[in-house]
Design a protein around this motif. Structure first.
Motif, PDB file in Angstrom:
ATOM      1  N   THR A   1     -30.833 -36.682  40.163  1.00 56.03           N
ATOM      2  CA  THR A   1     -31.009 -36.385  41.584  1.00 56.03           C
ATOM      3  C   THR A   1     -30.299 -35.083  41.913  1.00 56.03           C
ATOM      4  OG1 THR A   1     -29.069 -37.690  42.217  1.00 56.03           O
ATOM      5  CG2 THR A   1     -31.186 -38.805  42.281  1.00 56.03           C
TER       6      THR A   1
ATOM      7  N   SER B   1     -33.274 -43.340  39.093  1.00 55.25           N
ATOM      8  CA  SER B   1     -33.848 -42.019  38.806  1.00 55.25           C
ATOM      9  C   SER B   1     -33.155 -41.403  37.605  1.00 55.25           C
ATOM     10  CB  SER B   1     -33.686 -41.085  40.006  1.00 55.25           C
ATOM     11  OG  SER B   1     -34.464 -41.518  41.085  1.00 55.25           O
TER      12      SER B   1
ATOM     13  N   ASN C   1     -35.529 -36.445  43.487  1.00 52.06           N
ATOM     14  CA  ASN C   1     -35.279 -37.554  42.571  1.00 52.06           C
ATOM     15  C   ASN C   1     -36.194 -37.351  41.369  1.00 52.06           C
ATOM     16  OD1 ASN C   1     -33.689 -39.654  44.429  1.00 52.06           O
ATOM     17  ND2 ASN C   1     -35.317 -38.724  45.649  1.00 52.06           N
TER      18      ASN C   1
END
Length: 170
Positions: free
Chosen positions: A124, A121, A82
């Motif tokens: 990923t 995030s 992440n």
């Protein structure tokens, strides 16, 4: 020259504190590596992440061998990287702490490989482990990237022991 025949103990190494001080001058992105093993979620903040290959898509992550996350990645044979955005400093600090309930109050879901994918995030990457190598205090996991996703935003950056923001050079 066959490096396996060399006695590396004969060569002096740089002092550990000097190494840490010097390598701190290398700016890196900040990631949180996550994995689920036997119904338990694990995660750790890491800056030792690197692209290895585009064909096939592969990357590597380095994780301290003394962490539960390392053992979980080894057992699960998968992990998720992440990439943290510039607003997630507190999340990065939370996952950097040992022996804490890192996922309590954390926005996440489970990805295709069953590992936690952190909400908000910047990007990923879900990976399957293809090789594990030991390097000093760490395990180096080579992973084939199964899924990848990126959002808009800017990364959180780590430099000389501090978090900061990316700014384009002029």
């Amino acid at each position: 020259m066959n490096k396996s025949n060399q006695n590396h103990d004969l060569f002096p190494l740089v002092d550990q504190e000097q190494f840490k001080q010097v390598i701190g001058h290398f700016a890196s992105g900040v990631t949180i590596i996550t994995v689920r093993n036997n119904g338990v979620d694990f995660g750790i903040t890491a800056s030792a992440v690197c692209s290895v290959s585009v064909d096939p898509p592969m990357l590597l992550v380095c994780v301290n061998k003394n962490t539960g996350t390392c053992h979980a990645i080894s057992a699960a044979e998968s992990f998720t990287v992440n990439i943290v955005n510039e607003t997630q400093k507190e999340l990065a600090l939370k996952f950097a702490r040992a022996n804490s309930d890192k996922f309590a109050g954390t926005d996440f879901s489970y990805g295709e490989l069953g590992n936690p994918v952190l909400g908000q995030s910047l990007a990923t990457l879900e990976c399957r482990v293809v090789e594990e190598v030991t390097g000093g205090t760490h395990s180096v996991f080579l992973g084939r990237v199964q899924t990848a996703y990126a959002a808009d935003g800017e990364p959180l950056v780590y430099y000389r022991g501090k978090f900061g923001k990316f700014e384009e050079a002029k």
